[in-house]
Design a protein around this motif. Structure first.
Motif, short mmCIF file in Angstrom:
data_model
loop_
_atom_site.label_atom_id
_atom_site.label_comp_id
_atom_site.label_asym_id
_atom_site.label_seq_id
_atom_site.Cartn_x
_atom_site.Cartn_y
_atom_site.Cartn_z
N LEU A 1 -5.68 8.24 6.02
CA LEU A 1 -5.56 6.90 5.44
C LEU A 1 -4.11 6.47 5.52
CD1 LEU A 1 -6.83 4.64 3.61
CD2 LEU A 1 -6.21 6.05 1.65
N ARG A 2 -3.90 5.23 5.99
CA ARG A 2 -2.53 4.72 6.06
C ARG A 2 -2.40 3.46 5.23
NH1 ARG A 2 -3.49 7.26 10.55
NH2 ARG A 2 -1.84 8.55 11.45
N LEU A 3 -1.34 3.40 4.42
CA LEU A 3 -1.08 2.19 3.67
C LEU A 3 0.19 1.56 4.22
CD1 LEU A 3 -2.71 4.09 1.61
CD2 LEU A 3 -1.78 2.62 -0.16
N ALA A 4 0.11 0.28 4.59
CA ALA A 4 1.29 -0.43 5.09
C ALA A 4 2.22 -0.71 3.92
CB ALA A 4 0.87 -1.72 5.76
N PRO A 5 3.51 -0.89 4.16
CA PRO A 5 4.44 -1.19 3.07
C PRO A 5 3.98 -2.41 2.27
CG PRO A 5 5.65 -0.74 5.07
CD PRO A 5 4.20 -0.75 5.45
N GLY A 6 3.94 -2.28 0.97
CA GLY A 6 3.58 -3.39 0.10
C GLY A 6 2.10 -3.68 0.01
N GLU A 7 1.29 -2.88 0.68
CA GLU A 7 -0.14 -3.17 0.73
C GLU A 7 -0.85 -2.60 -0.50
OE1 GLU A 7 -3.58 -2.81 4.16
OE2 GLU A 7 -2.27 -1.10 3.81
N LEU A 8 -1.92 -3.27 -0.92
CA LEU A 8 -2.77 -2.72 -1.97
C LEU A 8 -4.09 -2.31 -1.34
CD1 LEU A 8 -3.37 -4.17 -5.54
CD2 LEU A 8 -5.08 -2.86 -4.30
#
Lengths: 272, 286, 363
Positions: C41-48
């Motif tokens: 799982l990858r979360l982009a910067p600032g992403e919810l």
């Protein structure tokens, strides 16, 4: 409703009045003589012994019991270990008196198995006579019901500590030691002090164990009171007994009030 | 990919387990030693060999009552005391506490105070205060040990009150009785068919506490010179200690076994999830 | 769907201080149960990102692994390019909000918020200012000196959020923060969480079992089952283009209608429904059709009978039994309520929106 109040009046309120009034009456006349008699050396030293014995066994019992309660709280909640230890302690906490005295005599008495075992390795424990002394043997014997009582009283508080508090501390950057110092410790403190006070009154009120074990003299206040029954009645001694009983109730009532205050605070924090 | 990560949590858990076992072992040694001492003492003969004579004697109730009449009299008295105390405790407390909850909530503080009052009155003090009362009891009834039950009810009042109070708290007495009354039940039926069945666990634990306290009571009986089990054991301990110690140990182990068994029966309350409890108690003011 | 998800502006631009989070090949078993089965799982910067799934699907385990409160059996956790897999929780720089009861009961709201700052040895003046600002952000300035037991459940969660954000964490973790609250407060607080998250721009992982909540707040929603990610996509896409029937069933309400696939369409109830990619393309299929993608009209000779009609405010729902077929839910405009009554014969037809078809096992 009516039977309850009638019963309580006859068997609780009247006895209370008997003690309170009796403490200030001698030979049918009001007097402060009984209260003054509390100043006799035999009574003051008995009171002092009782306080020391209760305080020491309460503090030691509370610390040991708290460690045990924490250890038990880390076991699986429905596991056999926890069930067994809580049942064991539930019985041992109420286990005073004759059987307890027997148990310690059979262990540490002149022919007790530990006394003999120690003797074979060269340790002489003085024939087990120390067991009968209020500041040695009696302290050990009292711990035998104080530690279990602490477990029973304190375990719910330890189990009231929510894992979230520890995890929140960790995510905020705190170590385990810091958790205990800043979060777990302060939260448990009121419960701990409250339980300690309960242990104090428990030891302070205990009569049976000491009576079964101590056969000479009356080093403790409850034994002094008991003595006013069994010994040849010296004139007016009976009402001095009531004064001593009153003093005892005062001490216990003060401590129990402090306990109730602390318990209320603790139950607000540890929402169950 | 690297192999399994041996993480912080695993280390922590191992440390916690080691700590638990160390503490529990020490505690069990401390708790076990005097019990073992009793067992060792009761299985010893005059020359120091092992023998089961004391215990086989104990199992034979016929000889016990012949050879130790005081002991069996004390036991019988204590059993009667347990039964009488439980019955009186329940008769006094259950209707009163229920009624206070239903109709007289203003009295609840008074009842609670009265029930918890004995906590501040040590048994030895109770003896002092009860002396004139028992002079009347002896005059009106007789000097039998079973009348100690009056004092014992006072002694167990706080513990029984707490157990029953917890039970009453767990059920909604008012709604239950209103529901039953709306269906046409009288007050007697409400008590017997609705309230009591729901209080079963609480009544059981109050009764257990009462029995335990009654069977273990020494102070009052001894000072009023009445022979119950503990007093009989105490007196017998001076002449024939072994049988006396054996009775004490047997009673103790029996109590532990009962409590251990009960820990598997009770405790349905725990199944209420913390979440549903939270929802019930926290009303949002918004 | 009873509530339309609130739409927000895309956020990746808002996160000035957000960092990227990467979970790679995470595995975790409890005995025979696989809580995490090779989760990436990858979360982009600032992403919810919201992780959604039934209980036991592994979503909480994933969050707790990221927090360091649970050891993964294998795999890698990276935050802002740094490997945190073996770093203890207290050195991970996280803010976490728990389901409930996480406030320290012996401290006031203010002291709770200041706690993390004290651990970071922030000077008193700055600490107090920061705590005040955070309490202001969650709208609780006036309750700062109250203890947890004097606050409502919703207020407690606000303080918990302020406490987590006060330390300016790299990552914000929300572990079902709303599930212990009443419905009304839940909706209110979830919108507020989103507002605050957009304002501070912290990369956030939000775990929930409530699909409506996930769709309402997240940039992307990941649906999990048995330790695996079934689909991760923006809310609208997840709703309109589910990749399998588990996702379609779990997100929103779905009718399961029998049909027959032929190429990129399927014959369902005498109409043709275009099929989404990933659908079965031939043979007997079950077509998953949303209630708003069905039409219903009174028809004395119709093949279905109305069972019930319920008015839901903005729209209404007709439940009908297709003769010899399934029970179907149809969404109709609320003014159409008067046109239907139980027992009435009707005709139900798909309106032709693309739907997912899965192969049907014939009895």
């Amino acid at each position: 409703m009516v039977p309850f109040f009638a019963y309580v009046t006859v068997f609780l309120l009247i006895p209370a009045l008997v003690v309170v009034i009796g403490a200030f009456v001698s030979g049918g006349r009001p007097t402060l003589g009984n209260i003054r008699a509390l100043g006799q050396p035999a009574v003051t030293s008995a009171l002092w012994h009782s306080v020391v014995l209760s305080a020491v066994t309460a503090v030691v019992g509370a610390v040991l019991g708290a460690v045990l309660a924490y250890a038990v709280s880390t076991a699986s909640p429905r596991g056999v270990l926890k069930r067994f230890l809580t049942s064991l302690c539930g019985v041992l906490a109420q286990f005073g008196g004759v059987t307890l005295a027997f148990a310690f005599l059979a262990t540490f008495g002149a022919t007790g198995f530990l006394t003999r075992a120690l003797a074979t390795v060269g340790v002489q424990s003085g024939g087990g006579l120390w067991l009968y002394e209020w500041d040695k043997g009696l302290m050990l014997v009292y711990l035998y019901f104080q530690v279990p009582l602490m477990l029973i009283v304190f375990l719910p508080a330890v189990e009231g500590l929510r894992p979230q508090w520890r995890e929140a501390t960790e995510t905020l950057g705190g170590s385990t030691a810091l958790y205990w110092r800043r979060v777990g410790g302060p939260i448990l403190l009121p419960s701990f002090i409250g339980a300690l006070l309960l242990l104090f009154t428990n030891a302070f009120s205990a009569y049976a164990t000491a009576a079964a074990l101590v056969s000479q003299g009356s080093p403790l206040l409850p034994l002094q009171i008991g003595g006013t029954f069994t010994s040849e009645v010296i004139l007016g001694r009976e009402n001095v007994g009531k004064a001593m009983a009153l003093a005892m109730v005062v001490v216990v009532a003060l401590v129990m009030t402090a306990y109730a205050v602390l318990d209320r605070r603790a139950s607000r924090w540890l929402v169950r | 990919m690297a192999g399994p990560v041996s993480g912080q949590r695993a280390v922590m858990r191992r440390r916690q387990n080691a700590f638990r076992w160390a503490v529990v072992t020490v505690a069990l040694l401390f708790f076990g030693a005097p019990l073992f001492g009793m067992l060792e003492f009761t299985t010893r003969d005059a020359s120091g060999h092992r023998t089961a004579a004391t215990w086989s004697q104990l199992a034979d109730l016929g000889t016990i009552s012949q050879r130790y009449p005081d002991l069996s009299a004390g036991l019988v008295a204590s059993l009667w005391l347990a039964v009488l105390t439980v019955v009186m405790m329940l008769v006094l407390l259950v209707p009163t506490m229920t009624w206070v909850r239903l109709r007289l909530p203003g009295l609840s503080r008074t009842v609670e105070f009265l029930c918890l009052l004995p906590l501040t009155v040590p048994a030895i003090v109770l003896v002092v205060g009860l002396t004139p009362v028992y002079a009347w009891v002896t005059y009106l009834l007789n000097g039998s040990a079973v009348w100690l039950c009056f004092a014992y009810v006072v002694l167990v009042l706080p513990y029984a009150y707490r157990a029953l109070d917890a039970g009453l708290r767990a059920i909604d007495v008012r709604t239950l009785s209103e529901a039953a009354r709306s269906l046409g039940a009288g007050w007697g039926t409400v008590m017997a068919r609705v309230i009591l069945p729901n209080l079963r666990t609480a009544v059981l634990s109050a009764a257990f506490l009462t029995v335990a306290l009654t069977l273990g009571e020494f102070t009052i009986a001894n000072l009023f010179s009445r022979t119950n089990l503990q007093v009989a054991m105490y007196l017998l301990g001076k002449s024939d200690a072994q049988i006396s110690v054996a009775v004490g140990l047997a009673a103790l182990l029996f109590a532990i076994a009962i409590l251990f068994a009960m820990s598997f029966v009770g405790g349905q309350r725990d199944t209420v999830s913390p979440l549903s409890r939270l929802r019930r108690h926290r009303q949002e003011p918004t | 769907m009873t509530t339309a998800p609130t739409t927000y502006a895309p956020t990746t631009s808002g996160g000035q201080r957000g960092v990227a989070v990467e979970l790679t090949g995470l595995r975790r078993s409890y005995g025979p149960v696989r809580a995490l089965d090779d989760l990436t799982l990858r979360l982009a910067p600032g992403e919810l990102v919201a992780l959604l799934g039934p209980s036991g699907c592994g979503k909480t385990t994933a969050l707790r692994c990221l927090a360091g409160l649970e050891d993964p059996d294998g795999g890698r956790i990276e935050v802002d390019g740094k490997d945190l897999t073996r770093v203890p929780t207290n050195r991970r720089d996280l803010g976490m909000v728990f389901q409930a009861y996480s406030l320290f009961p012996h401290m006031t709201a203010r002291q709770n918020v200041e706690f993390g700052l004290q651990l970071r040895r922030q000077p008193g003046e700055r600490r107090r200012a920061r705590a005040a600002a955070m309490l202001d952000l969650v709208g609780l300035s006036s309750q700062a000196d109250r203890f947890a037991h004097q606050l409502s459940g919703g207020q407690q969660q606000r303080v918990a959020l302020a406490r987590a954000l006060a330390i300016e964490p790299q990552v914000l973790l929300l572990d079902e923060p709303l599930s212990a609250l009443d419905a009304k407060v839940r909706v209110q607080l979830r919108d507020e969480i989103r507002r605050i998250q957009l304002e501070v721009g912290t990369t956030t992982l939000f775990v929930t079992h409530d699909q409506e909540e996930a769709l309402a707040v997240a940039d992307r929603v990941g649906v999990m089952r048995s330790g695996r990610l079934e689909q991760i996509a923006a809310p609208q896409e997840l709703y309109s283009r589910p990749v399998n029937d588990f996702v379609a069933d779990f997100v929103g309400v779905t009718n399961r209608l029998p049909g027959h696939a032929h190429g990129h369409a399927a014959a369902v109830m005498d109409a043709d429904v275009p099929l989404l990619s990933g659908s079965a393309t031939s043979g007997a299929v079950t077509v998953l059709v949303r209630p708003e993608h069905l039409a219903v009209r009174p028809d004395a000779a119709g093949g279905a009978e109305v069972l019930s009609v319920s008015f839901l405010g903005a729209h209404a729902r007709v439940v009908a039994q297709v003769t010899g077929g399934p029970k179907v839910f149809v969404q109709v405009p609320s003014r159409a309520v008067a046109d239907f009554s139980p027992g009435q014969r009707v005709t139900v037809t798909p309106v032709g929106e693309p739907a997912l078809a899965v192969a049907r096992e014939e009895a």
